[in-house]
Design a protein around this motif. Structure first.
Motif, short mmCIF file in Angstrom:
data_model
loop_
_atom_site.label_atom_id
_atom_site.label_comp_id
_atom_site.label_asym_id
_atom_site.label_seq_id
_atom_site.Cartn_x
_atom_site.Cartn_y
_atom_site.Cartn_z
N VAL A 231 42.25 27.26 39.43
CA VAL A 231 43.40 28.11 39.70
C VAL A 231 43.71 28.06 41.18
CG1 VAL A 231 44.31 30.47 39.59
CG2 VAL A 231 42.71 29.67 37.83
N PHE A 232 44.99 27.90 41.52
CA PHE A 232 45.42 27.97 42.91
C PHE A 232 45.88 29.40 43.22
CE2 PHE A 232 47.11 23.30 43.14
CZ PHE A 232 45.80 22.84 43.18
N LYS A 233 45.43 29.94 44.34
CA LYS A 233 45.99 31.18 44.87
C LYS A 233 47.02 30.77 45.90
CE LYS A 233 46.32 35.63 46.06
NZ LYS A 233 47.23 36.54 45.35
N LEU A 234 48.29 31.02 45.62
CA LEU A 234 49.39 30.47 46.41
C LEU A 234 49.75 31.37 47.60
CD1 LEU A 234 51.62 29.14 43.49
CD2 LEU A 234 49.91 27.91 44.83
N GLU A 235 48.79 31.47 48.50
CA GLU A 235 49.00 32.31 49.67
C GLU A 235 49.94 31.67 50.68
OE1 GLU A 235 48.37 35.99 51.71
OE2 GLU A 235 48.16 35.31 49.63
N LEU A 236 50.26 30.41 50.51
CA LEU A 236 51.28 29.78 51.34
C LEU A 236 52.65 30.42 51.15
CD1 LEU A 236 52.36 26.28 49.92
CD2 LEU A 236 51.38 28.12 48.55
N LEU A 237 52.81 31.22 50.08
CA LEU A 237 54.07 31.92 49.84
C LEU A 237 54.12 33.29 50.51
CD1 LEU A 237 54.56 31.07 46.05
CD2 LEU A 237 55.48 29.89 48.05
N GLN A 238 53.08 33.62 51.28
CA GLN A 238 53.07 34.87 52.03
C GLN A 238 54.13 34.82 53.13
OE1 GLN A 238 52.79 38.21 52.46
NE2 GLN A 238 50.80 37.86 51.44
N HIS A 239 54.53 35.97 53.65
CA HIS A 239 55.47 36.01 54.78
C HIS A 239 54.98 35.06 55.88
CE1 HIS A 239 57.79 39.35 53.25
NE2 HIS A 239 56.72 40.10 53.12
N VAL A 240 55.91 34.37 56.51
CA VAL A 240 55.69 33.39 57.58
C VAL A 240 54.68 32.30 57.20
CG1 VAL A 240 56.47 34.87 59.45
CG2 VAL A 240 54.04 34.85 58.91
N GLY A 241 54.48 32.10 55.90
CA GLY A 241 53.80 30.90 55.44
C GLY A 241 52.30 30.84 55.55
N SER A 242 51.61 31.98 55.67
CA SER A 242 50.15 31.94 55.63
C SER A 242 49.62 33.33 55.29
CB SER A 242 49.56 31.48 56.96
OG SER A 242 49.41 32.55 57.88
N PHE A 243 48.31 33.42 55.08
CA PHE A 243 47.66 34.68 54.74
C PHE A 243 47.62 35.67 55.91
CE2 PHE A 243 44.48 32.00 56.66
CZ PHE A 243 43.74 32.87 57.45
N LYS A 244 47.92 35.21 57.11
CA LYS A 244 47.67 35.99 58.32
C LYS A 244 48.40 37.34 58.41
CE LYS A 244 45.00 33.06 60.75
NZ LYS A 244 43.76 33.43 61.47
#
Length: 328
Positions: free
Chosen positions: A54-67
């Motif tokens: 399973v991929f956790k698609l955190e690249l879709l978070q605001h500004v493109g990362s989990f940060k």
């Protein structure tokens, strides 16, 4: 299973308090962070790519990362305590942490000054400026930018938001782990990219009693691996294709505590495997990721990490700040 690529931190015995030498982050801290940042960050989706992956698609978070998870928790916590003033916030970053702090500061109406190394990708620099941040390029590595940020904060009175080694930041990143527990009925292992270690510290704290956590690093930036081998925090030379996001020379003290407490496994991946995985994520799944975010897929595709039969693995895809023109 210990060889060139794989090692495991000695696990502290379950049920005993960890006798570390620094402040630690708890599951309660992460739960409080989840409540605090709700409405400020996205609940990112998961994608089942096979019955065991399973991929956790955190690249879709605001500004493109989990940060942003950690950035918002740091700033909102400070605001609750009256520590976030008109002087704003400073941070040092290879790019993604700076983007997150700049975004959070803009949303909360305070100024942000971001110190980045001269090697930071042009795409990240340009994005920072669209977020109304004051961007200062200094030095060739994150460590030099950090020194400059600390000095600037002391002179101006601005609050320092560390890229990865503050309790509020780690707790914020750990909210990703809480989401996994809510989104996926069963998983055995989580693969996490490691730079300074804020993300893996948070995820290990959130899920480490429920699943195995594996940190993945480039062979040219083995900060966690070398620290585990030394048994203490050490500086590590870093370079390679993922150094802009996974280029911290020293693991955070909070991460060091967490990876030892939860017996986090360390996996190293070669440069060519990272490049190939990034291409694979684009061609097969249309996921445009930076090299640092491709390391977990590189571990799986190259065999650096070999799941056991039936082992269900979550691969955290954590960053999208890249130039799409380089994807081919």
């Amino acid at each position: 299973m210990t060889d060139l690529h794989v090692a495991t931190a000695p696990r502290h015995r379950s049920g005993e308090p960890w006798q570390g030498g620094c402040v630690t982050v708890t599951l309660d801290d992460i739960q409080q962070a989840a409540h605090r940042i709700a409405g400020h960050v996205r609940r990112t989706p998961v994608l089942e790519v096979s019955p065991t992956c399973v991929f956790k698609l955190e690249l879709l978070q605001h500004v493109g990362s989990f940060k942003p998870r950690g950035a918002f928790n740091r700033l909102l916590s400070a605001r609750e305590q009256g520590a976030l003033t008109g002087s704003g916030v400073v941070t040092a970053s290879g790019g993604n942490a700076g983007l997150a702090v700049a975004y959070a500061a803009r949303e909360l109406g305070v100024p942000a000054r971001i110190f980045v190394p001269e090697s930071a990708p042009a795409a990240k620099i340009a994005r920072l400026r669209t977020l109304d941040a004051d961007v200062v390029q200094v030095g060739t590595e994150y460590a030099e930018a950090y020194v400059a940020a600390v000095e600037a904060g002391e002179q101006s009175g601005a609050m320092l938001a560390h890229a990865y080694d503050q309790p509020e930041v780690v707790a914020g990143q750990g909210t990703l782990g809480l989401e996994l527990l809510e989104q996926i009925e069963k998983f055995d292992t989580v693969l996490v990219a490691v730079g300074g270690g804020g993300l893996i510290a948070g995820i290990a704290t959130a899920v480490g009693d429920r699943a195995k956590v594996v940190g993945v690093e480039p062979v040219l930036a083995p900060t966690m691996r070398r620290t585990l081998e030394a048994g203490e925090l050490v500086d590590v030379p870093v370079s390679g294709v993922a150094a802009d996001s996974l280029g911290a020379r020293r693991l955070g003290s909070l991460a060091f505590e967490a990876v030892r407490k939860y017996g986090v496994e360390s996996v190293l991946v070669e440069e060519d495997a990272i490049v190939a995985a990034r291409t694979e994520l684009w061609r097969e799944y249309r996921l445009a990721v930076e090299h640092g975010a491709a390391v977990t897929q590189a571990a799986l595709s190259s065999g650096a990490y070999k799941p056991a039969p039936g082992e269900r693995v979550v691969s955290v895809v954590c960053g999208a700040n890249t130039d799409p023109a380089t994807l081919g």
